[in-house]
Write an enzyme that holds these catalytic residues in place. Structure first.
Site, short mmCIF file in Angstrom:
data_model
loop_
_atom_site.label_atom_id
_atom_site.label_comp_id
_atom_site.label_asym_id
_atom_site.label_seq_id
_atom_site.Cartn_x
_atom_site.Cartn_y
_atom_site.Cartn_z
N ILE A 1 0.81 -1.16 -0.04
CA ILE A 1 0.00 0.00 0.11
C ILE A 1 0.80 1.40 -0.17
O ILE A 1 0.34 2.16 -0.25
CB ILE A 1 -1.00 -0.09 1.23
CG1 ILE A 1 -0.32 -0.02 2.37
CG2 ILE A 1 -1.84 -1.01 1.10
CD1 ILE A 1 -1.22 0.46 3.63
N SER B 1 7.50 -3.60 10.17
CA SER B 1 6.48 -3.15 10.76
C SER B 1 5.23 -3.86 10.94
O SER B 1 4.36 -3.52 11.82
CB SER B 1 6.08 -1.63 9.94
OG SER B 1 5.54 -2.04 8.90
N HIS C 1 7.47 -11.36 5.84
CA HIS C 1 7.07 -10.96 4.39
C HIS C 1 8.42 -10.48 3.72
O HIS C 1 9.31 -9.99 4.18
CB HIS C 1 6.23 -9.86 4.39
CG HIS C 1 6.43 -8.48 5.18
ND1 HIS C 1 6.54 -8.53 6.73
CD2 HIS C 1 6.84 -7.49 4.75
CE1 HIS C 1 6.94 -7.50 7.07
NE2 HIS C 1 7.03 -6.72 6.02
N HIS D 1 9.53 -8.51 0.47
CA HIS D 1 9.32 -7.34 -0.51
C HIS D 1 10.04 -7.71 -1.98
O HIS D 1 11.05 -7.98 -2.01
CB HIS D 1 10.00 -5.78 -0.09
CG HIS D 1 9.47 -5.62 1.24
ND1 HIS D 1 8.61 -4.71 1.32
CD2 HIS D 1 9.91 -5.90 2.43
CE1 HIS D 1 8.16 -4.29 2.40
NE2 HIS D 1 9.13 -5.06 3.33
#
Length: 115
Positions: A33, A96, A101, A103
């Site tokens: 996002i 965060s 995860h 990227h």
């Protein structure tokens, strides 16, 4: 953080719907996002683990699946083999959301060293 409170677990379960660009039995890929490149996709394991090191420890197969899905998305996005894969581990490194995860960044020239 429990998996019930985890944003990425909510994505995996469908409680919150991200912009999904790929999925396997064990991983989910969706657009970031707050993109840092023309293509910025996050690839997460469907099982809740805090970071990449923990994922490698508890399920090397799931870690492999995350990386292979990232490669497939990069191909689908037309990145032509030019992309960066990044795992941030810990708040001091920029993590965060404490669900592992990866990227996937591409679509522009990457500098080294990264920020």
């Amino acid at each position: 953080m429990s998996s019930a409170d985890c944003l990425f677990c909510k994505f995996v379960s469908g409680v919150v719907e991200p912009d999904v660009v790929g999925e396997t039995e064990h991983s989910l890929a969706f657009r970031d996002i707050n993109p840092q490149a023309p293509t910025h996709v996050l690839v997460v394991p469907k099982r809740h683990v805090a970071n990449a090191g923990e994922l490698a420890e508890v399920s090397p197969d799931n870690l492999q699946d995350v990386v292979l899905l990232a490669r497939a998305v990069a191909d689908d996005e037309g990145l032509g083999g030019d992309y960066r894969l990044v795992f941030n581990t810990g708040a001091g490194a920029g993590q965060s959301v404490f669900h592992a995860h990866l990227h996937l960044l591409g679509g522009r020239s990457m500098q080294w060293p990264p920020g």
